[in-house]
Design a protein around this motif. Structure first.
Motif, PDB file in Angstrom:
ATOM      1  N   ASN A  26      44.648  36.477  63.111  1.00 48.51           N
ATOM      2  CA  ASN A  26      45.169  35.889  61.880  1.00 48.51           C
ATOM      3  C   ASN A  26      46.208  36.784  61.206  1.00 48.51           C
ATOM      4  OD1 ASN A  26      42.788  37.619  61.300  1.00 48.51           O
ATOM      5  ND2 ASN A  26      43.332  37.191  59.185  1.00 48.51           N
ATOM      6  N   ILE A 246      41.550  31.035  58.498  1.00 46.36           N
ATOM      7  CA  ILE A 246      42.719  30.189  58.440  1.00 46.36           C
ATOM      8  C   ILE A 246      43.763  30.816  57.522  1.00 46.36           C
ATOM      9  CG2 ILE A 246      43.589  27.913  57.836  1.00 46.36           C
ATOM     10  CD1 ILE A 246      41.730  28.039  60.283  1.00 46.36           C
ATOM     11  N   PHE A 298      48.661  33.217  70.605  1.00 47.85           N
ATOM     12  CA  PHE A 298      47.955  32.607  69.482  1.00 47.85           C
ATOM     13  C   PHE A 298      48.859  32.607  68.261  1.00 47.85           C
ATOM     14  CE2 PHE A 298      44.701  34.187  72.294  1.00 47.85           C
ATOM     15  CZ  PHE A 298      43.784  33.147  72.335  1.00 47.85           C
ATOM     16  N   ASP A 299      48.787  31.539  67.476  1.00 42.11           N
ATOM     17  CA  ASP A 299      49.587  31.481  66.262  1.00 42.11           C
ATOM     18  C   ASP A 299      48.850  32.173  65.117  1.00 42.11           C
ATOM     19  OD1 ASP A 299      47.645  29.727  65.250  1.00 42.11           O
ATOM     20  OD2 ASP A 299      48.841  27.926  65.637  1.00 42.11           O
ATOM     21  N   GLN A 303      45.048  29.965  66.562  1.00 40.09           N
ATOM     22  CA  GLN A 303      44.963  28.829  67.469  1.00 40.09           C
ATOM     23  C   GLN A 303      45.834  29.073  68.699  1.00 40.09           C
ATOM     24  OE1 GLN A 303      42.779  26.267  66.834  1.00 40.09           O
ATOM     25  NE2 GLN A 303      42.227  27.698  65.206  1.00 40.09           N
ATOM     26  N   THR A 305      48.569  28.892  71.454  1.00 38.03           N
ATOM     27  CA  THR A 305      49.901  28.304  71.489  1.00 38.03           C
ATOM     28  C   THR A 305      50.072  27.542  72.802  1.00 38.03           C
ATOM     29  OG1 THR A 305      50.723  30.196  70.225  1.00 38.03           O
ATOM     30  CG2 THR A 305      52.360  28.793  71.276  1.00 38.03           C
TER      31      THR A 305
END
Length: 323
Positions: A26, A246, A298-299, A303, A305
């Protein structure tokens, strides 16, 4: 537990560098791009969490390259206002024609900036130039334990070398991922050297090296901090740890120039899912042509990519390669 692998052993590419950036997924991070003015000569990603906007890996149009891995020194006092990623920027960002040789840079780090309270790190840096009689300028290896500008070790100074580095001091062969990575890179180069060369196929094999997952899975109820010692066993770190937190993806919080990050102060880093976030392959051929390929796995919301959207490529020629 990041890893860097580099080699000067390929007949078509006198310099190859592979990098996995492992991080809490994150953590806001800008993908590789040419930086905004006055540093438009620099190519690399950027950490968007800290105001220093540092980077772990970057290269300039003039062939300067720098790569940093960090590690924890138990019991050492760390200054919270100092960014290890800022050390890479300090080397890459000066104007292209500025007089800033390697010894002057190390002296600046030790005497002026102060690196002994910045947290554990190893920084590889130097200029990429055409080999002369099998020799190259090589890369200097500096750490937070470096005490002076004299006697700094250099690596990749001759054709035929292959080295690995992870989250420990350079030359630490107790990390299985480093030993394994060096072996796999040598094998990929040997295999490519013995066939008709295809760059795209070779790049794919190098990403395969970066994607080897040999991590033992955590036992039920095992504490993540205890489990982290296992991370030294695997080149790729699959997502491990708690639930993802998130947050806004990096490309949403960054401005067009990739350096403005409104709202990131609310992102909690050091929690949630940890793993390999970005992978990079850099090839420099005998004519000084650079191929820089980055994969974002991962973004910023942790999540995956999509494979058809996770790769970015840059090509350019090094200015002054034959100097």
């Amino acid at each position: 537990m990041c890893i860097t692998l580099l080699s000067t052993a390929h007949p078509a590419y006198p310099f190859i560098l592979l990098s996995n950036r492992d991080e809490f997924l994150n953590r806001p991070t800008a993908p590789a791009h040419w930086w905004d003015a006055p540093n438009e000569h620099v190519l690399g990603g950027r950490d968007l969490q800290r105001s220093a906007r540092g980077t772990w890996l970057g290269i300039t149009k003039q062939g300067k390259i720098a790569n940093l891995t960090n590690f924890r020194d138990e019991g050492e006092e760390v200054a919270r206002n100092k960014s290890r990623g800022g050390l890479v920027t300090a080397y890459l960002a000066p104007p292209p024609k500025s007089e800033w040789d390697d010894e002057t840079f190390v002296k600046y780090l030790v005497d002026d900036l102060g690196i002994h309270n910045v947290g554990g790190f190893t920084l590889l840096f130097g200029e990429l130039r055409e080999p002369k009689d099998g020799s190259l300028p090589g890369l200097a290896a500096v750490s937070n334990r470096t005490s002076s500008a004299t006697g700094v070790p250099r690596i990749a100074t001759k054709l035929g070398e292959t080295h690995g580095l992870s989250n420990s001091h350079f030359g630490d062969t107790t990390w299985p991922k480093v030993v394994h990575g060096e072996q796999l890179l040598k094998e990929a180069i040997d295999a490519d050297s013995g066939r008709e060369h295809n760059q795209e196929g070779f790049i794919g094999r190098l990403f395969n090296v970066l994607s080897v997952d040999s991590l033992p899975r955590p036992e039920e109820g095992e504490n993540f901090q205890t489990f982290t010692r296992q991370l030294r066993n695997s080149i790729l770190i699959p997502p491990v740890g708690g639930q993802g937190i998130i947050s806004k993806p990096a490309d949403k919080v960054a401005a067009a120039d990739g350096t403005d990050t409104p709202g990131n102060g609310e992102v909690k880093v050091g929690d949630g899912i940890y793993g390999t976030q970005k992978q990079t392959v850099i090839l420099v051929d005998t004519k000084g042509h650079v191929t820089f390929v980055e994969r974002t796995l991962f973004d910023g919301a942790a999540q995956p990519t999509p494979p058809d959207q996770n790769s970015t490529r840059f090509d350019f020629d090094i200015e002054g390669w034959h100097r």
